[in-house]
Structure formats: structure tokens, C-alpha cells
Design a protein around this motif. Structure first.
Motif, short mmCIF file in Angstrom:
data_model
loop_
_atom_site.label_atom_id
_atom_site.label_comp_id
_atom_site.label_asym_id
_atom_site.label_seq_id
_atom_site.Cartn_x
_atom_site.Cartn_y
_atom_site.Cartn_z
N VAL A 42 32.05 78.25 6.94
CA VAL A 42 31.71 79.26 5.92
C VAL A 42 31.27 80.55 6.59
O VAL A 42 31.77 81.64 6.27
CB VAL A 42 30.59 78.74 4.99
N LEU A 43 30.35 80.45 7.52
CA LEU A 43 29.82 81.64 8.18
C LEU A 43 30.90 82.40 8.95
O LEU A 43 30.95 83.63 8.90
CB LEU A 43 28.68 81.26 9.13
N LEU A 60 29.31 88.75 -4.68
CA LEU A 60 29.16 87.32 -4.42
C LEU A 60 27.73 86.86 -4.69
O LEU A 60 27.51 85.76 -5.21
CB LEU A 60 29.56 87.02 -2.98
N LEU A 61 26.77 87.72 -4.38
CA LEU A 61 25.37 87.40 -4.69
C LEU A 61 25.18 87.34 -6.21
O LEU A 61 24.51 86.44 -6.73
CB LEU A 61 24.46 88.47 -4.09
N ARG A 62 25.78 88.27 -6.90
CA ARG A 62 25.70 88.29 -8.37
C ARG A 62 26.38 87.06 -8.96
O ARG A 62 25.91 86.47 -9.94
CB ARG A 62 26.37 89.56 -8.87
N MET A 63 27.50 86.64 -8.37
CA MET A 63 28.21 85.46 -8.84
C MET A 63 27.30 84.22 -8.75
O MET A 63 27.26 83.39 -9.66
CB MET A 63 29.48 85.25 -8.01
N HIS A 64 26.60 84.10 -7.64
CA HIS A 64 25.67 82.98 -7.44
C HIS A 64 24.57 83.01 -8.50
O HIS A 64 24.23 81.98 -9.11
CB HIS A 64 25.08 83.09 -6.03
N ASP A 106 37.68 80.58 -3.16
CA ASP A 106 38.80 79.65 -3.09
C ASP A 106 39.32 79.51 -1.67
O ASP A 106 39.68 78.40 -1.22
CB ASP A 106 39.93 80.11 -4.01
N ARG A 107 39.38 80.61 -0.94
CA ARG A 107 39.89 80.57 0.44
C ARG A 107 38.96 79.80 1.36
O ARG A 107 39.39 79.02 2.21
CB ARG A 107 40.10 82.00 0.95
N VAL A 108 37.66 79.98 1.17
CA VAL A 108 36.69 79.22 1.96
C VAL A 108 36.82 77.73 1.65
O VAL A 108 36.81 76.88 2.55
CB VAL A 108 35.25 79.69 1.68
N LYS A 109 36.96 77.42 0.38
CA LYS A 109 37.07 76.02 -0.04
C LYS A 109 38.30 75.36 0.58
O LYS A 109 38.25 74.20 1.01
CB LYS A 109 37.13 75.95 -1.57
N ARG A 110 39.41 76.08 0.65
CA ARG A 110 40.62 75.50 1.24
C ARG A 110 40.41 75.15 2.71
O ARG A 110 40.90 74.12 3.19
CB ARG A 110 41.80 76.46 1.08
N CYS A 122 31.98 72.97 -4.43
CA CYS A 122 32.19 74.40 -4.68
C CYS A 122 30.86 75.09 -4.95
O CYS A 122 30.67 76.27 -4.59
CB CYS A 122 33.13 74.58 -5.86
N ALA A 123 29.93 74.39 -5.57
CA ALA A 123 28.61 74.95 -5.84
C ALA A 123 27.90 75.30 -4.54
O ALA A 123 27.25 76.35 -4.42
CB ALA A 123 27.78 73.97 -6.66
N ASP A 124 28.02 74.42 -3.55
CA ASP A 124 27.42 74.70 -2.25
C ASP A 124 28.16 75.82 -1.52
O ASP A 124 27.55 76.64 -0.84
CB ASP A 124 27.42 73.44 -1.39
N VAL A 125 29.48 75.85 -1.65
CA VAL A 125 30.26 76.92 -1.03
C VAL A 125 29.75 78.27 -1.56
O VAL A 125 29.51 79.20 -0.78
CB VAL A 125 31.76 76.77 -1.33
N LEU A 126 29.58 78.38 -2.86
CA LEU A 126 29.13 79.63 -3.46
C LEU A 126 27.74 80.00 -2.96
O LEU A 126 27.47 81.16 -2.61
CB LEU A 126 29.14 79.51 -4.98
N ALA A 127 26.83 79.04 -2.91
CA ALA A 127 25.46 79.31 -2.46
C ALA A 127 25.44 79.76 -1.01
O ALA A 127 24.71 80.69 -0.65
CB ALA A 127 24.60 78.06 -2.64
N LEU A 128 26.24 79.13 -0.17
CA LEU A 128 26.29 79.49 1.25
C LEU A 128 26.96 80.84 1.47
O LEU A 128 26.49 81.66 2.26
CB LEU A 128 27.04 78.41 2.03
#
Length: 329
Positions: A42-43, A60-64, A106-110, A122-128
Motif C-alpha cells: 500500500v505504502l 482519499l482522506l474525505r472518502m475514509h 481499486d488498483r491497490v486492491k488488485r 477493502c475497508a482496511d485498504v481505504l484506511a491505510l
């Protein structure tokens, strides 16, 4: 008798451990064994791409933030609407229409699915991603315990009703936060995220041209600031495309400039100005201004970590989505 009690104690402890494993808890390095490279993946992706599009960090912060206020931090904001069932998801709610970065998630998740299929939610992906994007752009860091699971439900109505709005007054804002276990301090501290990013004219243009429905200007807005916005940014009440820095002159830097402008009645949104209308929240704004940036960043970390735990699904709740945009079949 002692042996019986000892046996009962062992049984009780076993049951407690079993229940705990079923319920689950967020913890740091949750994927340490199941997907040890997860957080580095992720990083690395964030570090490689966010510098090319710094404003995306704010989105992305707002999305979280928006995700956590609807059914908790469960990635429900990432789900696409389904034509067949007629279900309109959170993505289509007015507060989310200007959010960018869904494809980024989505790209990070892939990448994570290629490394560890079916492991990282996906919830953790978004938070990270939200945390790492802010850090990469020079903002504060905070702890992100993981172990969230993904929700199965996403509703446009719930998003419209639960996400704090830019036009909310202080009472509504405090109630919205309290409903999620957050207090007035969290409200004031998290509002400071407006120090980065941009807004679109429709989110505040009524303050310039039609505040009370008679073609007037919001009297709580600094007149010089309002005149500048009219002349250089939102030149008409019908402007729907122009983007404006929420923290003029400092919108790429996570600092105290937002609060300095707020104290001069130059907060962009009604929800910003609302922080000065209540003795408690006004006092908290003043405390932040009297303190140091370092002190504020510690408070921000504490509040956003608290936010990241809102109504999380863990253990056997929900699922681990393969595709963040749709529930597993």
C-alpha cells in the motif's frame, strides 16, 4: 471442589478466547502473518503515485471519513450501484459525487489480491491509503490498526442522511458526531483536515449570492474574503465547475492555517463557520491556535484513529471483497 473450580476456570477461559476470536478486534499489523507485505504494498503504491497528484490525498482522506459515517468503516462507500437490483449506493449520494480516487483504491486492491488473495479487506485498504496519502504529501501520520471486514450493504439514502454536510449548523454537526461516538473535540480537530484540498463553488456559493433566499451574502463571512471569491473564483451563482482552495495559499500543507482563517471569519463552508457559534467549539478552536502545530497533530492523530474504529466489522462479520466495487458473488 478445587479441581472442579479449576476445570470450570479453564472452560470459561476457553469460551472467552473462542468468543474473542469470533468477534475479532482491530490490531496493529493484523496481516503480519497472513499477508506480511500488505502495508508495504500500500505504502509503495501511494508513494509512487500521490506525489504526481497531491490533491488526491485530501479526497482519499474525505472518502475514509464519509465511509466511516455510514454503517461504520466497512468500505461500503466503494461499492458500485447495481442496475439489475436497482440499488443506488453511497457513491451516488450528493456528498460523494465530487470524491475522486475510487480507481486508486481499486488498483491497490488488485496488487494485494495478486499477493494474498482474499486476505486484505477493502475497508482496511481505504484506511491505510488515506493515512499514507496524507503522510506522503507532508501531513501527519497516525496509527491504523487493521482487521476491518467489508460491509455488504451500501445505500444512497443512508449516505445522504448520515454524512455531515457542508451546510450543517453546529447542533446538527455535534449530533452527527455524537451518534458515531465522537465528541465536540473530535469535530473541531477533524475539521482541520480542510487545511488541504479543494472545493467546488456549489458547496458554498449560497454564502456569496443567496444566503437567506433574498440574494444576500452571509453576514458571518468576512466581506473582503467574499468579495475576492466573487471576483476571482465563483463569479456567478450558477458556477458548477470552478474549484477553489479550501485553505487559500496553504492548501497543500497540513498546518494550522485553516484555524487562523476560521478565526478571521474566512472558513469556506457554513459548517466551518458553525464552529465559532458555540462556546465549546469556539474555545477548542482558540486552544488549537494558542498551541503548537505539533500539539495539534497529536490531537488529530487521536481523533482520526478514534474515527477509524467507528462500528467496524471484524471476525466473521461481513466479508473480504475480491473486488472493492462489488460484493462477492
Amino acid at each position: 471442589m478445587v479441581n472442579v473450580l479449576s476445570h470450570l476456570g479453564v472452560v470459561s477461559l476457553t469460551l472467552i478466547l473462542l468468543i474473542s476470536s469470533i468477534n475479532g478486534q482491530l490490531e496493529l499489523d493484523f496481516y503480519g502473518r497472513s499477508c506480511p507485505k500488505a502495508e508495504k504494498i500500500v505504502l509503495d503504491f501511494v508513494s509512487n503515485h500521490i506525489p504526481n497528484a497531491p490533491p488526491l490525498a485530501a479526497s482519499l482522506l474525505r472518502m475514509h471519513f464519509h465511509d466511516c459515517f455510514v454503517r461504520g468503516c466497512d468500505g461500503s462507500i466503494l461499492l458500485n450501484s447495481t442496475v439489475a437490483s436497482g440499488n443506488q449506493t453511497e457513491k451516488t449520494a450528493p456528498p460523494n459525487l465530487t470524491i475522486r480516487g475510487f480507481d486508486f483504491i481499486d488498483r491497490v486492491k488488485r496488487l494485494l489480491e495478486a499477493e494474498c488473495p482474499g486476505i486484505v479487506s477493502c475497508a482496511d485498504v481505504l484506511a491505510l491509503v488515506a493515512r499514507d496519502a496524507v503522510v506522503v504529501t507532508g501531513g501527519p501520520s497516525w496509527k491504523v490498526p487493521t482487521g476491518r471486514r467489508d460491509g455488504l450493504i451500501s445505500s444512497v439514502v443512508e449516505a445522504s442522511n448520515n454524512i455531515p454536510a457542508f451546510f450543517d449548523n453546529i447542533t446538527t454537526l455535534q449530533n452527527d458526531f455524537a451518534n458515531k461516538g465522537l465528541d465536540s473535540k473530535d469535530l473541531v480537530v477533524l475539521s482541520g483536515a480542510h487545511t488541504i484540498g479543494i472545493a467546488h463553488c456549489p458547496s458554498f456559493v449560497d454564502r456569496l449570492y443567496n444566503f437567506s433566499g433574498v440574494g444576500d451574502q452571509d453576514p458571518s463571512l468576512d466581506s473582503e474574503y467574499a468579495t475576492n471569491l466573487k471576483a476571482r473564483k465563483c463569479r456567478t451563482a450558477n458556477d458548477t465547475t470552478t474549484k477553489v482552495e479550501m485553505d487559500p495559499g496553504s492548501f497543500k500543507t497540513f498546518d494550522l492555517s485553516y484555524y487562523k482563517l476560521l478565526s478571521k471569519r474566512r472558513g469556506m463552508f457554513i459548517s466551518d463557520a458553525a464552529l465559532l457559534t458555540n462556546p465549546t467549539t469556539r474555545g477548542l478552536v482558540n486552544e488549537i491556535l494558542e498551541g503548537s502545530l505539533e500539539d495539534y497533530l497529536v490531537e488529530f492523530a487521536a481523533s482520526i484513529e478514534k474515527m477509524g474504529r467507528i462500528e467496524v466489522k471484524t471476525g466473521t462479520e461481513g466479508e473480504i471483497r475480491t473486488n472493492c466495487a462489488q460484493v462477492n458473488s
